[in-house]
Design a protein around this motif. Sequence first.
Motif, PDB file in Angstrom:
ATOM      1  N   LYS A   1       9.867 -14.591  18.812  1.00  0.00           N
ATOM      2  CA  LYS A   1       9.214 -13.315  19.143  1.00  0.00           C
ATOM      3  C   LYS A   1       8.796 -12.578  17.870  1.00  0.00           C
ATOM      4  N   MET A   2       9.708 -12.502  16.912  1.00  0.00           N
ATOM      5  CA  MET A   2       9.403 -11.781  15.680  1.00  0.00           C
ATOM      6  C   MET A   2       8.288 -12.480  14.893  1.00  0.00           C
ATOM      7  N   ARG A   3       8.303 -13.784  14.879  1.00  0.00           N
ATOM      8  CA  ARG A   3       7.261 -14.545  14.188  1.00  0.00           C
ATOM      9  C   ARG A   3       5.886 -14.236  14.791  1.00  0.00           C
ATOM     10  N   ARG A   4       5.869 -14.062  16.133  1.00  0.00           N
ATOM     11  CA  ARG A   4       4.620 -13.773  16.834  1.00  0.00           C
ATOM     12  C   ARG A   4       4.255 -12.298  16.824  1.00  0.00           C
ATOM     13  N   GLY A   5       5.098 -11.462  16.208  1.00  0.00           N
ATOM     14  CA  GLY A   5       4.805 -10.038  16.125  1.00  0.00           C
ATOM     15  C   GLY A   5       5.216  -9.253  17.356  1.00  0.00           C
ATOM     16  N   VAL A   6       6.132  -9.801  18.149  1.00  0.00           N
ATOM     17  CA  VAL A   6       6.617  -9.119  19.358  1.00  0.00           C
ATOM     18  C   VAL A   6       7.956  -8.443  19.029  1.00  0.00           C
ATOM     19  N   PRO A   7       8.030  -7.122  19.171  1.00  0.00           N
ATOM     20  CA  PRO A   7       9.287  -6.426  18.855  1.00  0.00           C
ATOM     21  C   PRO A   7      10.423  -6.865  19.774  1.00  0.00           C
ATOM     22  N   LEU A   8      11.623  -6.917  19.215  1.00  0.00           N
ATOM     23  CA  LEU A   8      12.799  -7.246  20.020  1.00  0.00           C
ATOM     24  C   LEU A   8      13.187  -6.039  20.882  1.00  0.00           C
ATOM     25  N   THR A   9      13.742  -6.336  22.037  1.00  0.00           N
ATOM     26  CA  THR A   9      14.244  -5.303  22.940  1.00  0.00           C
ATOM     27  C   THR A   9      15.751  -5.160  22.751  1.00  0.00           C
ATOM     28  N   ASP A  10      16.312  -4.142  23.368  1.00  0.00           N
ATOM     29  CA  ASP A  10      17.768  -4.001  23.353  1.00  0.00           C
ATOM     30  C   ASP A  10      18.421  -5.241  23.945  1.00  0.00           C
TER      31      ASP A  10
END
Length: 173
Positions: A49-58
Amino acid sequence: MNVSSAPLFVVVMGVAGCGKSSLGAAVAQAEGLPLIEGDDHHSPASRDKMRRGVPLTDADREGWLTTLGEQLQAHPRGAVLTCSALKHAYRQRLRTACPALRFLFLDIDRPHAAERVAARAHAHFFSSSLVDSQFATLQSPVGEPGVLRLDALLDIPTLQARASAWLHLPEAV
């Protein structure tokens, strides 16, 4: 070297690009403590997710925070952990796992963080597009007990010296 009788538990925290890994390594070496690199404990799905630029959720961080708490508990003589610890709730989770925990908050502005993240893009999975989400998520720890704010733009030897001096003050607990 950590010569105090009490174990020393420290989290080096802040947004991406603030220098957590560099300062964490310097403090761990100076204090004679093991270093736990928080990024090493993200799940493959979270890294993707982070590699793709998607922020992590709780929810994405739930298992990660549990693992980091277990990592701290696995080092009864103390440890240095690098972890963004952006929200108060995340810091509380870590404090619950390790009540004597102290935090070194590397405070940096958006432009410098973005520049640093972009400069390491070839060597790190974190997408520079996520810097804004890091600042949006950050709940400053300034004013919480056991927190030292450090200017992330200072050089590592200066930061390490200030951190180590503070860590050995009785009131830093």
